[in-house]
Design a protein around this motif. Sequence first.
Motif, mmCIF file in Angstrom:
data_model
loop_
_atom_site.group_PDB
_atom_site.id
_atom_site.type_symbol
_atom_site.label_atom_id
_atom_site.label_comp_id
_atom_site.label_asym_id
_atom_site.label_seq_id
_atom_site.Cartn_x
_atom_site.Cartn_y
_atom_site.Cartn_z
ATOM 1 N N GLU A 15 0.990 -1.185 0.000
ATOM 2 C CA GLU A 15 0.010 -0.091 -0.063
ATOM 3 C C GLU A 15 0.772 1.476 -0.040
ATOM 4 O O GLU A 15 0.160 2.232 -0.214
ATOM 5 C CB GLU A 15 -1.033 -0.056 1.166
ATOM 6 C CG GLU A 15 -2.013 -1.030 1.084
ATOM 7 C CD GLU A 15 -3.224 -0.850 2.062
ATOM 8 O OE1 GLU A 15 -3.982 0.023 1.773
ATOM 9 O OE2 GLU A 15 -3.284 -1.669 3.116
ATOM 10 N N SER A 16 2.094 1.104 0.112
ATOM 11 C CA SER A 16 2.959 2.235 -0.104
ATOM 12 C C SER A 16 3.899 2.296 -1.383
ATOM 13 O O SER A 16 4.639 3.013 -1.692
ATOM 14 C CB SER A 16 4.392 2.274 0.895
ATOM 15 O OG SER A 16 3.694 2.417 2.404
ATOM 16 N N GLY A 17 3.257 1.447 -2.223
ATOM 17 C CA GLY A 17 3.566 1.409 -3.438
ATOM 18 C C GLY A 17 4.815 0.390 -3.846
ATOM 19 O O GLY A 17 5.311 0.181 -4.755
ATOM 20 N N LEU A 18 5.264 -0.447 -2.632
ATOM 21 C CA LEU A 18 6.384 -1.209 -2.734
ATOM 22 C C LEU A 18 5.914 -2.785 -3.341
ATOM 23 O O LEU A 18 5.041 -3.445 -2.658
ATOM 24 C CB LEU A 18 7.270 -1.566 -1.497
ATOM 25 C CG LEU A 18 7.999 -0.696 -1.192
ATOM 26 C CD1 LEU A 18 8.732 -1.089 0.267
ATOM 27 C CD2 LEU A 18 9.171 -0.539 -1.888
ATOM 28 N N PRO A 19 6.289 -2.978 -4.510
ATOM 29 C CA PRO A 19 5.876 -4.459 -5.050
ATOM 30 C C PRO A 19 6.378 -5.567 -4.316
ATOM 31 O O PRO A 19 7.301 -5.616 -3.724
ATOM 32 C CB PRO A 19 6.588 -4.364 -6.513
ATOM 33 C CG PRO A 19 7.765 -3.579 -6.437
ATOM 34 C CD PRO A 19 7.337 -2.465 -5.601
ATOM 35 N N ARG A 61 13.525 2.804 -0.518
ATOM 36 C CA ARG A 61 14.122 4.347 -0.336
ATOM 37 C C ARG A 61 12.985 5.494 -0.689
ATOM 38 O O ARG A 61 12.718 6.278 -0.137
ATOM 39 C CB ARG A 61 15.505 4.803 -1.016
ATOM 40 C CG ARG A 61 16.642 4.056 -0.512
ATOM 41 C CD ARG A 61 17.797 4.916 -1.037
ATOM 42 N NE ARG A 61 19.006 4.046 -0.521
ATOM 43 C CZ ARG A 61 19.541 3.468 -1.757
ATOM 44 N NH1 ARG A 61 19.554 3.445 -2.860
ATOM 45 N NH2 ARG A 61 21.028 2.584 -1.237
ATOM 46 N N GLU A 62 12.404 5.161 -1.898
ATOM 47 C CA GLU A 62 11.346 5.969 -2.655
ATOM 48 C C GLU A 62 10.095 5.955 -2.015
ATOM 49 O O GLU A 62 9.243 6.955 -1.861
ATOM 50 C CB GLU A 62 11.219 5.656 -4.248
ATOM 51 C CG GLU A 62 12.610 6.137 -4.808
ATOM 52 C CD GLU A 62 12.514 5.712 -6.299
ATOM 53 O OE1 GLU A 62 11.607 4.942 -6.740
ATOM 54 O OE2 GLU A 62 13.642 6.023 -6.859
ATOM 55 N N ALA A 63 9.730 4.693 -1.423
ATOM 56 C CA ALA A 63 8.712 4.450 -0.633
ATOM 57 C C ALA A 63 8.259 5.294 0.496
ATOM 58 O O ALA A 63 9.315 5.614 1.218
ATOM 59 C CB ALA A 63 8.105 3.058 -0.468
ATOM 60 N N GLN A 64 7.237 5.833 0.957
ATOM 61 C CA GLN A 64 6.826 6.233 2.284
ATOM 62 C C GLN A 64 5.953 5.644 3.289
ATOM 63 O O GLN A 64 4.870 4.776 2.705
ATOM 64 C CB GLN A 64 6.112 7.671 1.830
ATOM 65 C CG GLN A 64 7.240 8.761 1.181
ATOM 66 C CD GLN A 64 8.363 8.973 1.993
ATOM 67 O OE1 GLN A 64 8.476 9.173 3.159
ATOM 68 N NE2 GLN A 64 9.375 8.964 1.062
ATOM 69 N N PRO A 65 5.975 5.524 4.487
ATOM 70 C CA PRO A 65 5.203 4.831 5.441
ATOM 71 C C PRO A 65 3.649 5.476 5.001
ATOM 72 O O PRO A 65 3.297 6.603 4.629
ATOM 73 C CB PRO A 65 5.446 5.414 6.870
ATOM 74 C CG PRO A 65 7.183 5.703 6.596
ATOM 75 C CD PRO A 65 6.973 6.356 5.270
ATOM 76 N N HIS A 92 8.323 0.483 8.747
ATOM 77 C CA HIS A 92 7.877 0.607 10.110
ATOM 78 C C HIS A 92 8.748 1.458 11.013
ATOM 79 O O HIS A 92 8.124 2.398 11.650
ATOM 80 C CB HIS A 92 7.831 -0.747 10.816
ATOM 81 C CG HIS A 92 6.644 -1.711 10.525
ATOM 82 N ND1 HIS A 92 5.473 -1.410 10.625
ATOM 83 C CD2 HIS A 92 6.614 -3.155 9.683
ATOM 84 C CE1 HIS A 92 4.756 -2.433 10.290
ATOM 85 N NE2 HIS A 92 5.350 -3.420 9.565
ATOM 86 N N GLU A 93 10.021 1.409 10.590
ATOM 87 C CA GLU A 93 10.682 2.348 11.459
ATOM 88 C C GLU A 93 10.972 3.740 11.267
ATOM 89 O O GLU A 93 10.595 4.405 12.214
ATOM 90 C CB GLU A 93 12.362 1.702 11.209
ATOM 91 C CG GLU A 93 12.770 0.517 11.977
ATOM 92 C CD GLU A 93 12.415 -0.547 10.963
ATOM 93 O OE1 GLU A 93 13.057 -1.750 11.434
ATOM 94 O OE2 GLU A 93 11.797 -0.669 10.099
#
Length: 225
Positions: A15-19, A61-65, A92-93
């Motif tokens: 849901e943060s766009g990480l495949p 790196r490019e994804a956001q929580p 999470h961190e």
Amino acid sequence: MAHIVVLSGAGISAESGLPTFRDVGGLWKQYSVHDLASPGGWERNPQLVLEFYNTRRQQAREAQPNAAHTALAALESQHRVTIITQNIDDLHERAGSSNVVHLHGEIMKARSSVDESYLVEMNDQDIALGDLCPQGKQMRPHVVWFGEMVPMLESAADIVATADVLLVVGTSLQVYPAAGLVDCARPNCPITVIDPGEDVKVKGATIIRKTACAGVPEWIASLKL
């Protein structure tokens, strides 16, 4: 103070766009998991494996929580929260969670290929062929590959056994040995599973058929501890 233990998986990061591993796509579709994420693949073609994980590190790196990550982090102001994640990203961190156990390693770190205790934070760097540890051996991603032991599994099982409440979010509980962690919960521990799919079945659990971003804040709002 209640101890809330969270088991998180690929769905929360998606849901943060990480495949997910199998959805990375692009040129990686032509390779199998054994080419990209196994000791044998590393032996055969370390350059390919490094390029794959360098790509995944850049994506992380490019994804956001997202809202699920930040809601779980905020929960620490009221309860003791431990997150056991199958994810190798650091979302999470970065959301503010302070007690995170990574079952499958951490993409933002590199380690020696002969000494698991030698770790390096990668920050904005990639791992290149020829990057060596003090013993003169190649550095590799600090991740658990298919066929390797999961070193944090025993610690994670001990943590689940201390849970007052267990939340499972973003994982279909199909991948072992991590999926077996729910069986470590005490018999009277309430378990909630947040997953939009229909294939997650945990005996005695409350199932919330929503995405992590929708379900986690709703679940937290309903907590009565």
